[in-house]
Scaffold this active site. Structure first.
Site, PDB file in Angstrom:
ATOM      1  N   HIS A   8     -91.717  39.392  45.131  1.00 35.00           N
ATOM      2  CA  HIS A   8     -90.757  39.453  44.033  1.00 35.00           C
ATOM      3  C   HIS A   8     -91.299  38.686  42.833  1.00 35.00           C
ATOM      4  O   HIS A   8     -92.009  37.676  42.981  1.00 35.00           O
ATOM      5  CB  HIS A   8     -89.413  38.839  44.429  1.00 35.00           C
ATOM      6  CG  HIS A   8     -88.711  39.532  45.546  1.00 35.00           C
ATOM      7  ND1 HIS A   8     -88.253  40.830  45.434  1.00 35.00           N
ATOM      8  CD2 HIS A   8     -88.370  39.124  46.795  1.00 35.00           C
ATOM      9  CE1 HIS A   8     -87.667  41.181  46.562  1.00 35.00           C
ATOM     10  NE2 HIS A   8     -87.727  40.166  47.402  1.00 35.00           N
ATOM     11  N   SER A  72     -82.643  37.782  44.187  1.00 32.07           N
ATOM     12  CA  SER A  72     -81.381  37.101  43.909  1.00 32.07           C
ATOM     13  C   SER A  72     -80.917  37.333  42.486  1.00 32.07           C
ATOM     14  O   SER A  72     -79.734  37.173  42.171  1.00 32.07           O
ATOM     15  CB  SER A  72     -81.509  35.601  44.180  1.00 32.07           C
ATOM     16  OG  SER A  72     -82.493  35.019  43.339  1.00 32.07           O
ATOM     17  N   HIS A 177     -82.275  45.297  50.783  1.00 35.62           N
ATOM     18  CA  HIS A 177     -82.358  43.930  50.252  1.00 35.62           C
ATOM     19  C   HIS A 177     -81.116  43.598  49.441  1.00 35.62           C
ATOM     20  O   HIS A 177     -80.875  44.190  48.389  1.00 35.62           O
ATOM     21  CB  HIS A 177     -83.603  43.755  49.377  1.00 35.62           C
ATOM     22  CG  HIS A 177     -84.155  42.361  49.417  1.00 35.62           C
ATOM     23  ND1 HIS A 177     -83.380  41.243  49.163  1.00 35.62           N
ATOM     24  CD2 HIS A 177     -85.403  41.905  49.679  1.00 35.62           C
ATOM     25  CE1 HIS A 177     -84.127  40.165  49.277  1.00 35.62           C
ATOM     26  NE2 HIS A 177     -85.359  40.532  49.601  1.00 35.62           N
ATOM     27  N   TYR A 193     -78.835  37.153  53.396  1.00 34.06           N
ATOM     28  CA  TYR A 193     -79.980  38.048  53.571  1.00 34.06           C
ATOM     29  C   TYR A 193     -80.096  38.494  55.028  1.00 34.06           C
ATOM     30  O   TYR A 193     -80.281  39.684  55.327  1.00 34.06           O
ATOM     31  CB  TYR A 193     -81.274  37.346  53.154  1.00 34.06           C
ATOM     32  CG  TYR A 193     -81.532  37.258  51.670  1.00 34.06           C
ATOM     33  CD1 TYR A 193     -80.522  37.439  50.731  1.00 34.06           C
ATOM     34  CD2 TYR A 193     -82.807  36.972  51.196  1.00 34.06           C
ATOM     35  CE1 TYR A 193     -80.767  37.344  49.373  1.00 34.06           C
ATOM     36  CE2 TYR A 193     -83.065  36.875  49.831  1.00 34.06           C
ATOM     37  CZ  TYR A 193     -82.047  37.055  48.927  1.00 34.06           C
ATOM     38  OH  TYR A 193     -82.306  36.953  47.583  1.00 34.06           O
ATOM     39  N   HIS A 222     -87.407  40.445  56.272  1.00 30.78           N
ATOM     40  CA  HIS A 222     -87.139  39.165  56.939  1.00 30.78           C
ATOM     41  C   HIS A 222     -87.182  39.320  58.460  1.00 30.78           C
ATOM     42  O   HIS A 222     -86.384  38.719  59.183  1.00 30.78           O
ATOM     43  CB  HIS A 222     -85.795  38.593  56.476  1.00 30.78           C
ATOM     44  CG  HIS A 222     -85.574  38.757  54.995  1.00 30.78           C
ATOM     45  ND1 HIS A 222     -84.553  39.519  54.470  1.00 30.78           N
ATOM     46  CD2 HIS A 222     -86.271  38.272  53.943  1.00 30.78           C
ATOM     47  CE1 HIS A 222     -84.629  39.512  53.147  1.00 30.78           C
ATOM     48  NE2 HIS A 222     -85.662  38.757  52.800  1.00 30.78           N
ATOM     49  N   GLU A 283     -93.133  37.603  51.243  1.00 33.27           N
ATOM     50  CA  GLU A 283     -92.135  37.183  50.256  1.00 33.27           C
ATOM     51  C   GLU A 283     -92.520  35.817  49.674  1.00 33.27           C
ATOM     52  O   GLU A 283     -91.673  34.937  49.487  1.00 33.27           O
ATOM     53  CB  GLU A 283     -90.729  37.160  50.857  1.00 33.27           C
ATOM     54  CG  GLU A 283     -89.624  37.257  49.811  1.00 33.27           C
ATOM     55  CD  GLU A 283     -88.228  37.335  50.403  1.00 33.27           C
ATOM     56  OE1 GLU A 283     -87.306  37.731  49.664  1.00 33.27           O
ATOM     57  OE2 GLU A 283     -88.051  37.014  51.589  1.00 33.27           O
ATOM     58  N   ARG A 289     -90.265  27.852  50.298  1.00 31.74           N
ATOM     59  CA  ARG A 289     -91.539  27.373  49.771  1.00 31.74           C
ATOM     60  C   ARG A 289     -91.870  26.020  50.380  1.00 31.74           C
ATOM     61  O   ARG A 289     -91.020  25.346  50.933  1.00 31.74           O
ATOM     62  CB  ARG A 289     -91.483  27.263  48.244  1.00 31.74           C
ATOM     63  CG  ARG A 289     -91.006  28.538  47.567  1.00 31.74           C
ATOM     64  CD  ARG A 289     -91.137  28.464  46.055  1.00 31.74           C
ATOM     65  NE  ARG A 289     -90.418  29.535  45.396  1.00 31.74           N
ATOM     66  CZ  ARG A 289     -90.515  29.813  44.105  1.00 31.74           C
ATOM     67  NH1 ARG A 289     -91.293  29.088  43.324  1.00 31.74           N
ATOM     68  NH2 ARG A 289     -89.812  30.813  43.583  1.00 31.74           N
TER      69      ARG A 289
END
Length: 340
Positions: A8, A72, A177, A193, A222, A283, A289
């Site tokens: 993304h 998002s 998604h 999600y 996911h 992703e 992260r």
């Protein structure tokens, strides 16, 4: 080749968010002028990915990423169809520019201008524009445009059939998604999600959707939410209800990515889901992260986990390349034309 099917544009230049803020302000005050996106130079776009997704992709050994607008940020619960169309067009055009500046490393996937229970004509028009005019290879489809309240019909409902007809005509898959959750009971990244991934799979289990649309393809991201962990539950529920075994019935149409951020999860996914139905994805620079302090490995460095599964080379090649080229035929055609 290593193809990451789930990326993304989470690092877009600030002009994009400024445009969105102006859209939201105008929804509150219709007397304000229609917003326009401030100019964004190619250098700003290059910098936004060279030091982020492209840098990490190269460091981790990847070759190409399917790239779509920030999930998002799609915010399908906001506004009317006209606002949604303008937001999708601006967002998709920026992703198209990224793919144009870095064609070796990015292929574009589009955001659809959905609204909760809204008409699909604008959604279909934007899909056609992106695929037929801009060369996009897929789309993201939100099964809950209400933002966590689930007021829309399931993806197996006839409401969606006009869109599916076009997906089949264009021969492009849809990644399931959702976007931001407005329901405080469902954390956007940690619950909403994964709830959506799991819920949509059960919708497919209980339907004959793919008898009606045998060429329709969905990617459940996911890692499929809870699906691999409860594979026996879904098979058992299907058989108890007199439905076909989903491990056979759905496998020509439903696929799973590897956005699972620990080794036991990836091991489970690749041991349960059939070999042809797992597509590599990270992703990266998205929901999770940083580095796992227990292992020293970045949470979203999913290639590390896939490599460590001990799968044979033929199956690894399927996960890293062959399955993606089969599920995304427009991507395969482009790569083949480029001699890749």
């Amino acid at each position: 080749m290593i193809i990451d099917i789930h990326g993304h544009y989470t690092t877009a230049p600030p002009q994009l968010q400024a445009f969105r803020d102006a859209q939201l302000a105008r929804l509150d005050d219709p007397s304000l002028p229609l917003p326009s996106l401030a100019p964004i130079g190619d250098d700003a776009i290059r910098e936004s990915v060279e030091n982020h997704q492209l840098k990490v992709l190269r460091e981790r050994g990847g070759d190409l990423m399917l790239f779509s607008p920030k999930a998002s940020g799609m915010e399908h619960h906001v506004g009317d169809p006209a606002t949604a169309r303008a937001w999708a067009e601006v967002s998709n055009d920026l992703v198209h520019r990224v793919a144009g500046l870095f064609p070796e490393h990015f292929a574009a996937v589009c955001q659809l201008p959905q609204t909760a229970n809204g008409p699909l004509n604008g959604v279909i028009a934007e899909l056609r524009r992106c695929v037929q005019q801009l060369g996009f290879v897929g789309c993201n489809l939100n099964p809950d445009p209400s933002g966590g309240h689930w007021t829309s019909p399931p993806l197996t409902d006839p409401y969606w059939f006009p869109l599916y007809e076009v997906l089949v005509e264009l021969d492009v898959p849809a990644m399931v998604h959702v976007s931001t959750s407005c329901n405080p009971a469902f954390h956007t990244l940690g619950a909403h999600y994964l709830n959506a991934d799991t819920s949509v799979f059960m919708q497919f289990v209980g339907s004959d959707l793919f008898d009606r649309f045998p060429g329709l393809r969905f990617v459940i991201p996911h890692g499929g939410g809870a699906v691999p962990y409860h594979w026996g539950r879904y098979r058992g529920l299907a058989m108890r209800s007199g439905l076909p075994d989903p491990s056979v019935h759905l496998m020509d149409n439903v696929f799973f990515d590897t956005c699972v951020y620990h080794q036991p999860g990836v091991d489970l996914l690749t041991s349960v889901v059939p070999a042809g139905n797992v597509l590599f994805a990270s992703e990266m620079l998205g929901a999770v992260r940083g580095v796992d302090p227990d292992t020293g490995i970045a949470w979203d460095d999913t290639k590390h986990y896939v490599d460590a599964t001990g799968l044979p080379a033929e199956r690894l090649r399927g996960i890293y390349e062959d399955n993606a080229r089969r599920v995304y035929p427009r991507l395969d055609a482009r790569l083949t034309a480029e001699g890749r």
